[in-house]
Design a protein around this motif. Structure first.
Motif, mmCIF file in Angstrom:
data_model
loop_
_atom_site.group_PDB
_atom_site.id
_atom_site.type_symbol
_atom_site.label_atom_id
_atom_site.label_comp_id
_atom_site.label_asym_id
_atom_site.label_seq_id
_atom_site.Cartn_x
_atom_site.Cartn_y
_atom_site.Cartn_z
ATOM 1 N N ASP A 1 0.834 -1.195 0.000
ATOM 2 C CA ASP A 1 0.000 0.000 0.000
ATOM 3 C C ASP A 1 0.871 1.249 0.000
ATOM 4 O O ASP A 1 1.944 1.260 0.610
ATOM 5 N N LEU A 2 0.392 2.282 -0.663
ATOM 6 C CA LEU A 2 1.127 3.532 -0.689
ATOM 7 C C LEU A 2 1.216 4.165 0.689
ATOM 8 O O LEU A 2 2.145 4.909 0.989
ATOM 9 N N ASP A 3 0.270 3.858 1.575
ATOM 10 C CA ASP A 3 0.316 4.455 2.903
ATOM 11 C C ASP A 3 1.154 3.628 3.885
ATOM 12 O O ASP A 3 1.204 3.932 5.078
ATOM 13 N N LEU A 4 1.823 2.584 3.351
ATOM 14 C CA LEU A 4 2.771 1.788 4.143
ATOM 15 C C LEU A 4 2.148 1.155 5.372
ATOM 16 O O LEU A 4 2.817 0.944 6.390
ATOM 17 N N ARG A 5 0.845 0.843 5.314
ATOM 18 C CA ARG A 5 0.189 0.249 6.472
ATOM 19 C C ARG A 5 0.771 -1.098 6.857
ATOM 20 O O ARG A 5 0.630 -1.532 8.001
ATOM 21 N N HIS A 6 1.391 -1.777 5.894
ATOM 22 C CA HIS A 6 1.889 -3.126 6.179
ATOM 23 C C HIS A 6 3.356 -3.137 6.608
ATOM 24 O O HIS A 6 3.921 -4.204 6.849
ATOM 25 N N ILE A 7 3.990 -1.969 6.675
ATOM 26 C CA ILE A 7 5.370 -1.903 7.121
ATOM 27 C C ILE A 7 5.418 -1.839 8.647
ATOM 28 O O ILE A 7 4.618 -1.147 9.279
ATOM 29 N N LYS A 8 6.382 -2.587 9.241
ATOM 30 C CA LYS A 8 6.568 -2.593 10.693
ATOM 31 C C LYS A 8 7.980 -2.103 11.001
ATOM 32 O O LYS A 8 8.917 -2.904 11.098
ATOM 33 N N PRO A 9 8.174 -0.781 11.139
ATOM 34 C CA PRO A 9 9.531 -0.244 11.298
ATOM 35 C C PRO A 9 10.223 -0.705 12.571
ATOM 36 O O PRO A 9 11.449 -0.657 12.653
ATOM 37 N N ASN A 10 9.488 -1.147 13.570
ATOM 38 C CA ASN A 10 10.094 -1.610 14.818
ATOM 39 C C ASN A 10 10.322 -3.122 14.831
ATOM 40 O O ASN A 10 10.689 -3.684 15.863
ATOM 41 N N ALA A 11 10.082 -3.759 13.680
ATOM 42 C CA ALA A 11 10.308 -5.200 13.560
ATOM 43 C C ALA A 11 11.407 -5.460 12.533
ATOM 44 O O ALA A 11 11.676 -4.633 11.655
ATOM 45 N N LYS A 12 12.051 -6.612 12.645
ATOM 46 C CA LYS A 12 13.050 -7.044 11.677
ATOM 47 C C LYS A 12 12.519 -8.253 10.926
ATOM 48 O O LYS A 12 11.941 -9.167 11.511
ATOM 49 N N LYS A 13 12.729 -8.228 9.598
ATOM 50 C CA LYS A 13 12.344 -9.370 8.773
ATOM 51 C C LYS A 13 13.587 -10.177 8.434
ATOM 52 O O LYS A 13 14.635 -9.618 8.092
ATOM 53 N N PHE A 14 13.467 -11.508 8.518
ATOM 54 C CA PHE A 14 14.564 -12.411 8.193
ATOM 55 C C PHE A 14 14.179 -13.286 7.010
ATOM 56 O O PHE A 14 13.093 -13.881 7.000
ATOM 57 N N MET A 15 15.078 -13.335 6.028
ATOM 58 C CA MET A 15 14.939 -14.207 4.874
ATOM 59 C C MET A 15 16.173 -15.099 4.825
ATOM 60 O O MET A 15 17.297 -14.605 4.642
ATOM 61 N N ILE A 16 15.993 -16.393 4.984
ATOM 62 C CA ILE A 16 17.104 -17.334 5.089
ATOM 63 C C ILE A 16 16.991 -18.351 3.960
ATOM 64 O O ILE A 16 16.028 -19.121 3.907
ATOM 65 N N ASP A 17 17.949 -18.334 3.054
ATOM 66 C CA ASP A 17 17.924 -19.228 1.893
ATOM 67 C C ASP A 17 18.686 -20.510 2.172
ATOM 68 O O ASP A 17 19.725 -20.513 2.845
ATOM 69 N N ILE A 18 18.170 -21.617 1.604
ATOM 70 C CA ILE A 18 18.687 -22.957 1.870
ATOM 71 C C ILE A 18 18.839 -23.696 0.553
ATOM 72 O O ILE A 18 17.995 -23.561 -0.347
#
Length: 519
Positions: free
Chosen positions: A426-443
């Motif tokens: 969304d343009l209003d960034l409702r789905h962004i969580k600036p106080n959270a960290k996202k982890f992407m781990i490739d295998i």
């Protein structure tokens, strides 16, 4: 903290074209001048180390900054180049040839070097005639000049594949003819006011496929005898292999002992999550600590550049192995065509005796550049080290591309960290969580070829602090990789230790991923 360029600079600047000389000798090691023979054995070296431990430590002469050895400029030091025809064992068919480093600059402490044949040792007598250098070079006239280390040459003398220079540091360039991390004889109190034991004497012996290297270790707290059978492996899992035995005699208590220490550099990588001001995408010569525990679990701990000195201890009983690994071999991820971080060797330690209870320790020191070895790992025995303690340890050190294969277990190949939530929605960034960290781990791994998106494969993740949300596991489109995904939030100003792996039907499909997060 040892400056990485200080440790390696000498070896990296002494490979040059052949020079001529009129020196002649019929000694068995070429043109070098040798002292009188004296008997030698590893058992005798152990007895020598034991006897030294029962007397006060006598440090080597310490030249001050005004001494030409210590105050030597880098360009001056680099002008002293060992003459190829003066190599030890020069001209002997099938022999491993050796060139010597002179004292100077950061390597002002002398070492004694002996050649060993049939149980008889003869010291290599220093002479400035071994080196090509200007007529007014300080090493031509200094009375206290000598050797600082040595290196094993590749066939043809174009490059070297193993070098010992500075304290108890040594490193190999195999399998890609590129130096990177270093090993050490011993680490003491890493990350604290640190003590750096040094190899004070070496005995070198041909073994048919490389060199047997014996060394005497000395410092304020310990003496030690080392035997390092060193050779190269070609084909298959190519690299350099060293079978090492050390026997240590302690003069004084040691708070944190490091057996089989490995050191490397990690400035920033794909998990750093913010711009570092350098044009290269990543800068590191190792990107993870790999461990194979006594119970058989395979663990991958991605490295990071921490905000402060951080020590992590991984308790174990008779570990099967550990190492600092450069797993990312894609040049595009570094874009460095002069330092070639994609070619740096990985280092793997495999115990060859019973190590008992203890811990693999990882010490990470913050850095703002690529010139410092800020990653250190080693084994610390559980038993307290006091004056009079004796430790014998045997292990194999492999310099290669990766840690040994983990059977059917898939490998962790990338860790990426960013802002939590679902970006791009969304343009209003409702789905962004600036106080959270996202982890992407490739295998990656053959076992994943049989898995499907909705076939029961899942991410299992736990944390010591905070809240885990958004847990997913899915194949990466257009590749053979799978990806674990989750968010971490609510740290409340405290760090968190994360643990994750890919599983199906209660069975692990991947290595266990372990990570430490700072708020």
């Amino acid at each position: 903290m040892i400056d990485r360029r200080h440790v390696l600079a000498g070896a990296l600047t002494t490979t040059v074209a052949a020079w001529t000389t009129s020196a002649k000798s019929d000694t068995p090691v070429g043109a070098a001048t040798l002292g009188p023979p004296q008997p030698f054995s590893f058992d005798a070296l152990k007895q020598q180390a034991k006897a030294l431990s029962q007397s006060a430590y006598v440090p080597p002469p310490q030249p001050d900054a005004s001494d030409p050895l210590r105050g030597m400029a880098f360009d001056t030091f680099a002008q002293a180049v060992y003459k190829p025809e003066m190599e030890l064992w020069h001209g002997q068919p099938g022999a491993q040839t050796v060139r010597l480093f002179p004292q100077g600059r950061f390597y002002a402490e002398p070492v004694r070097i002996y050649v060993l044949e049939n149980g008889s040792a003869r010291e290599v007598v220093y002479s400035p005639d071994y080196f090509n250098m200007p007529a007014d070079h300080p090493l031509r006239t200094l009375k206290n000049a000598g050797f600082a280390g040595f290196r094993l040459m590749s066939r043809g003398g174009v490059s070297d594949w193993l070098a010992y220079l500075g304290a108890s540091y040594f490193r190999a360039s195999d399998p890609n003819d590129q130096y990177g991390g270093s090993a050490r004889g011993l680490a003491i109190n890493t990350g604290k006011p640190e003590e750096f034991p040094r190899f004070s004497s070496f005995w070198l012996e041909q073994n048919g496929s490389g060199l047997n290297i014996y060394a005497l270790l000395e410092s304020q707290s310990v003496t030690g005898a080392y035997q390092m059978n060193s050779r190269r492996i070609e084909g298959g899992q190519a690299g350099a292999l060293q079978d090492i035995e050390c026997e240590l005699y302690f003069r004084a208590p040691v708070d944190m002992l490091g057996i089989a220490p490995l050191t490397g550099m990690y400035w920033y990588g794909e998990n750093s999550g913010k711009f570092r001001g350098d044009w290269r995408p990543e800068v590191h010569d190792c990107d993870g600590l790999s461990m194979w525990t006594g119970t058989g679990e395979r663990i991958w701990r991605p490295l990071s550049n921490p905000p402060r000195i951080v020590t992590n201890s991984f308790v174990d009983d008779n570990p099967k192995g550990f190492g600092l690994i450069q797993r990312d071999r894609n040049f595009d991820n570094y874009q460095d065509d002069s330092l070639f971080y994609d070619r740096r060797p990985s280092m793997w330690v495999e115990p060859m005796s019973s190590w008992g209870k203890g811990a693999v320790n990882l010490v990470q020191l913050p850095t703002t550049n690529e010139t410092e070895d800020n990653m250190v790992t080693f084994w610390t025995p559980a038993e307290t080290v006091v004056a009079g303690t004796v430790i014998n340890a045997k292990y194999r050190l492999f310099w290669g591309v990766d840690s040994p294969p983990a059977g059917d277990v898939a490998r962790i190949v990338a860790t990426r960290v960013g802002i939590g939530g679902l970006g791009g929605r969304d343009l209003d960034l409702r789905h962004i969580k600036p106080n959270a960290k996202k982890f992407m781990i490739d295998i990656e791994g053959k076992v994943l070829d049989e898995q499907t998106r909705f076939g029961g494969t899942k991410t299992v993740v736990t944390t010591t602090n905070g809240t885990i949300t958004g847990v997913e596991a899915f194949p990466v489109v257009g590749t053979r990789r799978w990806r674990m995904m989750f968010d971490l939030s609510d740290l409340n100003g405290q760090p968190a230790d994360l643990r994750a792996y890919l599983a199906k039907d209660g069975e692990a499909l991947s290595e266990t991923w372990i990570y430490q997060v700072f708020p």
